[in-house]
Design a protein around this motif. Structure first.
Motif, PDB file in Angstrom:
ATOM      1  N   ASP A 161       1.085  -1.216  -0.137  1.00 52.85           N
ATOM      2  CA  ASP A 161       0.047  -0.033   0.216  1.00 52.85           C
ATOM      3  C   ASP A 161       0.734   1.176   0.079  1.00 52.85           C
ATOM      4  O   ASP A 161       1.986   1.186   0.545  1.00 52.85           O
ATOM      5  N   SER A 162       0.406   2.125  -0.499  1.00 51.23           N
ATOM      6  CA  SER A 162       1.095   3.480  -0.659  1.00 51.23           C
ATOM      7  C   SER A 162       1.368   4.354   0.549  1.00 51.23           C
ATOM      8  O   SER A 162       2.146   4.813   0.879  1.00 51.23           O
ATOM      9  N   ALA A 163       0.452   3.629   1.398  1.00 53.20           N
ATOM     10  CA  ALA A 163       0.577   4.219   3.079  1.00 53.20           C
ATOM     11  C   ALA A 163       1.923   3.694   3.718  1.00 53.20           C
ATOM     12  O   ALA A 163       2.253   4.246   4.766  1.00 53.20           O
ATOM     13  N   THR A 164       2.277   2.653   3.000  1.00 57.86           N
ATOM     14  CA  THR A 164       3.692   2.195   3.713  1.00 57.86           C
ATOM     15  C   THR A 164       4.779   3.235   3.783  1.00 57.86           C
ATOM     16  O   THR A 164       5.718   3.407   4.496  1.00 57.86           O
ATOM     17  N   VAL A 165       4.823   4.136   2.616  1.00 60.52           N
ATOM     18  CA  VAL A 165       5.749   5.052   2.538  1.00 60.52           C
ATOM     19  C   VAL A 165       5.654   5.881   3.670  1.00 60.52           C
ATOM     20  O   VAL A 165       6.608   6.325   4.477  1.00 60.52           O
ATOM     21  N   ALA A 166       4.571   6.342   4.124  1.00 56.69           N
ATOM     22  CA  ALA A 166       4.451   7.344   5.425  1.00 56.69           C
ATOM     23  C   ALA A 166       4.684   6.616   6.590  1.00 56.69           C
ATOM     24  O   ALA A 166       5.467   7.229   7.480  1.00 56.69           O
ATOM     25  N   LYS A 167       4.435   5.325   6.603  1.00 55.63           N
ATOM     26  CA  LYS A 167       4.731   4.505   7.837  1.00 55.63           C
ATOM     27  C   LYS A 167       6.270   4.350   7.790  1.00 55.63           C
ATOM     28  O   LYS A 167       6.824   4.523   9.091  1.00 55.63           O
ATOM     29  N   VAL A 168       7.106   4.152   6.926  1.00 52.01           N
ATOM     30  CA  VAL A 168       8.434   3.712   6.931  1.00 52.01           C
ATOM     31  C   VAL A 168       9.079   5.314   7.308  1.00 52.01           C
ATOM     32  O   VAL A 168      10.009   5.667   7.957  1.00 52.01           O
ATOM     33  N   ALA A 169       8.684   6.483   6.699  1.00 56.57           N
ATOM     34  CA  ALA A 169       9.148   7.822   6.747  1.00 56.57           C
ATOM     35  C   ALA A 169       8.891   8.190   8.190  1.00 56.57           C
ATOM     36  O   ALA A 169       9.824   8.876   8.754  1.00 56.57           O
TER      37      ALA A 169
ATOM     38  N   GLY B 289      15.003   7.819  12.609  1.00 60.09           N
ATOM     39  CA  GLY B 289      16.289   7.917  12.018  1.00 60.09           C
ATOM     40  C   GLY B 289      16.070   8.110  10.600  1.00 60.09           C
ATOM     41  O   GLY B 289      17.152   8.141   9.749  1.00 60.09           O
ATOM     42  N   VAL B 290      14.806   7.996   9.928  1.00 61.40           N
ATOM     43  CA  VAL B 290      14.557   7.889   8.633  1.00 61.40           C
ATOM     44  C   VAL B 290      14.540   9.683   7.982  1.00 61.40           C
ATOM     45  O   VAL B 290      13.692  10.435   8.783  1.00 61.40           O
ATOM     46  N   ALA B 291      15.306  10.095   7.235  1.00 62.41           N
ATOM     47  CA  ALA B 291      15.297  11.478   6.597  1.00 62.41           C
ATOM     48  C   ALA B 291      14.107  11.491   5.703  1.00 62.41           C
ATOM     49  O   ALA B 291      13.176  12.402   5.771  1.00 62.41           O
ATOM     50  N   ARG B 292      14.229  10.640   4.817  1.00 66.80           N
ATOM     51  CA  ARG B 292      13.320  10.587   3.702  1.00 66.80           C
ATOM     52  C   ARG B 292      12.763   9.149   3.045  1.00 66.80           C
ATOM     53  O   ARG B 292      13.507   8.494   3.418  1.00 66.80           O
ATOM     54  N   ALA B 293      11.642   9.352   2.612  1.00 71.87           N
ATOM     55  CA  ALA B 293      11.267   7.872   1.985  1.00 71.87           C
ATOM     56  C   ALA B 293      10.300   8.189   0.843  1.00 71.87           C
ATOM     57  O   ALA B 293       9.207   8.807   0.911  1.00 71.87           O
ATOM     58  N   VAL B 294      10.408   7.515  -0.141  1.00 70.65           N
ATOM     59  CA  VAL B 294       9.699   7.639  -1.338  1.00 70.65           C
ATOM     60  C   VAL B 294       9.303   6.362  -2.046  1.00 70.65           C
ATOM     61  O   VAL B 294      10.091   4.957  -1.661  1.00 70.65           O
ATOM     62  N   GLY B 295       8.148   6.298  -2.594  1.00 68.95           N
ATOM     63  CA  GLY B 295       7.599   5.027  -3.326  1.00 68.95           C
ATOM     64  C   GLY B 295       7.935   4.773  -4.843  1.00 68.95           C
ATOM     65  O   GLY B 295       8.003   5.901  -5.558  1.00 68.95           O
ATOM     66  N   GLY B 296       8.112   3.459  -5.371  1.00 71.95           N
ATOM     67  CA  GLY B 296       8.191   3.478  -6.722  1.00 71.95           C
ATOM     68  C   GLY B 296       7.225   2.020  -6.972  1.00 71.95           C
ATOM     69  O   GLY B 296       7.177   1.224  -6.133  1.00 71.95           O
TER      70      GLY B 296
ATOM     71  N   THR C  55      -3.515  -0.722 -10.582  1.00 72.36           N
ATOM     72  CA  THR C  55      -3.238  -1.076  -9.316  1.00 72.36           C
ATOM     73  C   THR C  55      -3.059   0.556  -8.491  1.00 72.36           C
ATOM     74  O   THR C  55      -2.050   0.944  -8.099  1.00 72.36           O
ATOM     75  N   PRO C  56      -4.232   1.111  -8.359  1.00 68.51           N
ATOM     76  CA  PRO C  56      -4.055   2.342  -7.473  1.00 68.51           C
ATOM     77  C   PRO C  56      -3.710   2.216  -6.190  1.00 68.51           C
ATOM     78  O   PRO C  56      -3.894   1.201  -5.554  1.00 68.51           O
ATOM     79  N   ASP C  57      -2.962   3.250  -5.815  1.00 65.54           N
ATOM     80  CA  ASP C  57      -2.051   3.288  -4.371  1.00 65.54           C
ATOM     81  C   ASP C  57      -1.407   2.153  -4.144  1.00 65.54           C
ATOM     82  O   ASP C  57      -1.507   1.607  -3.009  1.00 65.54           O
TER      83      ASP C  57
END
Length: 495
Positions: free
Chosen positions: A109-117, A121-128, A273-275
């Motif tokens: 889920d795209s929401a995983t990016v926000a959860k990881v971010a 210790g995490v500066a940035r996270a983006v999805g692909g 595959t939205p989101d």
């Protein structure tokens, strides 16, 4: 007096001094070469990992595919074509279908990016989103029914032409389809500093901008563009959607992450595959805390695989790995053995020289020299020999390192194959540029890396320290021997 004896001894014992200095020089030069080659190995391995990982990316978060056989038919490619009857005027028309599927991993889920971010210790996270496109073009051709000479309207049993000897046949017909497969990667265009495109450089046109988020635009890998005669401004169609080429990207080394790069939203639309994403690219606030960040993500984002560049380092094989092993094990031990032998020979030669100078030292002691002064004299001479050996060793070592760098021997590096490395392969695909297709192919895609032998100031300092240590060890042997001489005993001996 000290320098007088020093000059005299160096002139009188030129051969012995040269042997001592040469032995130390050999050991010191070998240490310099081994250290510089090891540093070159680290740089070469770093270059390989950089081409796989991308600038700014410290780790990736993915979810591995389930073992084969557990997904049923859901993951199998399936093409559907229109069934056209005999009377259809377009029955022989060209047909084309594009199948777009996520590749390499299960989707997240795209929401995983926000959860990881949100992890410490995490500066940035983006999805692909990594996709594979299978484009099928071709046509069905109807066969021609030919009735035999003896066949009538009922030349056989219904549905079985030719039965009963009628000789009815169907000639021609069939299907002719061309299958073309290429990879597409959906990237977050709002944060181009992180993600799959960081392993490539834009060599023509431009890269993505934040305003391209919903646009049907693409950046094309240079090799794919050359093969398909694509240039900036060209258009190509994926699943009936025309994409305009914004720029051409060239991979820094090895293979590119994908043939085409499109905005993430467009990739999700193509794959229906939205989101959904396949990979989260993560940048840590502190490079020294990557291990703790990895543990936090694994704990708080379950059922995912977190892969770092350190995890990939052990998977680099080929001649690069072999040379690194030789430099770190065989080379190191060889340099230590040669250096120890040089120190021992220097000590023995200095001690032997003292034995030949017992009458001289006995006379000096009879004239009032204390044992300490005699010891310092011998140690000083040995130290000068060590420094001469150090200068020679540094010169030889620098020359050898320069020769290696000038020759730039090519080493081959590849990621480990699929066997026994399923978890690591999941981290290598899609997230690490050139390693993506290499991991899929099992044996791995070879990367050629030029070996250099950089010499740092710390290595020069180590060489100087070894030269001084060699002189002190040799002087310690000789000085200890000289300090035990008694004037009366020494004067009774004849050289």
């Amino acid at each position: 007096m000290f320098f007088t004896y020093l000059r005299r001894e160096l002139r009188r014992r030129r051969k012995a001094a040269l042997v001592v200095a040469s032995g130390l020089a050999l050991g010191i030069a070998l240490v310099i070469v081994v250290n510089s080659v090891s540093a070159g190995m680290s740089q070469a391995q770093g270059k390989v990992l950089q081409s796989l990982y991308g600038l700014g990316t410290d780790m990736t978060v993915t979810k591995a595919q389930p073992p084969q056989g557990q997904g049923g038919d859901a993951g199998r490619p399936r093409f559907k074509f229109d069934a056209r009857g005999e009377g259809d005027a377009d029955a022989d028309a060209q047909q084309s279908r594009d199948l777009v599927m996520p590749q390499g991993f299960q989707t997240l889920d795209s929401a995983t990016v926000a959860k990881v971010a949100g992890q410490d210790g995490v500066a940035r996270a983006v999805g692909g989103l990594s996709l594979q496109v299978m484009k099928v073009n071709g046509q069905f051709k109807r066969g021609e029914f030919r009735r035999g000479q003896g066949g009538g309207a009922a030349g056989g049993t219904a549905g079985k032409p030719g039965a009963g000897g009628g000789g009815n046949t169907v000639e021609g017909g069939g299907a002719d389809f061309d299958v073309n497969s290429f990879s597409v990667y959906g990237t977050d265009v709002t944060q181009p500093e992180l993600g799959p495109l960081t392993t490539s450089k834009i060599t023509s046109g431009r890269g993505f901008a934040a305003g391209d988020k919903d646009a049907a635009v693409t950046v094309v890998d240079s090799a794919y563009a050359k093969k398909n005669n694509l240039a900036v401004g060209s258009e190509l169609t994926v699943k009936n959607t025309p994409f305009k080429v914004l720029g051409i990207a060239t991979a820094d080394s090895g293979d590119a992450t994908a043939n085409l790069y499109v905005p993430l939203h467009q990739a999700q639309t193509l794959a229906e595959t939205p989101d959904k994403i396949t990979t989260v690219y993560v940048q840590a606030k502190d490079s020294q805390a990557i291990g703790s960040v990895k543990q936090a993500i694994q704990k708080n984002v379950p059922d995912t695989t977190v892969t770092t560049s350190a995890d990939l380092a052990d998977t680099v094989s080929g001649s690069l790995s072999t040379a690194a092993s030789l430099a770190s094990t065989v080379g190191s031990w060889l340099s230590y053995v040669v250096l120890a032998a040089a120190f021992l020979v220097a000590g023995l030669l200095t001690s032997s020289a003292v034995s030949r100078r017992v009458r001289e030292f006995g006379t000096l002691k009879a004239l009032g020299w204390k044992s300490r002064r005699v010891t310092l004299q011998v140690a000083g001479e040995a130290l000068v020999n060590g420094l001469i050996g150090g200068v020679l060793g540094i010169g030889v070592g620098l020359g050898a390192a320069y020769a290696i760098t000038a020759a730039s021997p090519t080493l081959t590096a590849r990621l480990a194959g699929a066997a026994g490395r399923a978890g690591m392969r999941a981290g290598g695909q899609g997230g690490f540029g050139g390693g993506m297709r290499a991991a899929r192919q099992g044996a791995g895609k070879a990367l050629d890396v030029a070996l250099t032998a950089p010499v740092s100031l710390s290595v020069i300092g180590l060489a100087v320290a070894l030269a001084v240590a060699g002189g002190l060890i040799a002087g310690g042997f000789g000085g200890w021997r000289a300090s035990r001489l008694r004037p009366a005993d020494a004067l009774r001996r004849v050289e």
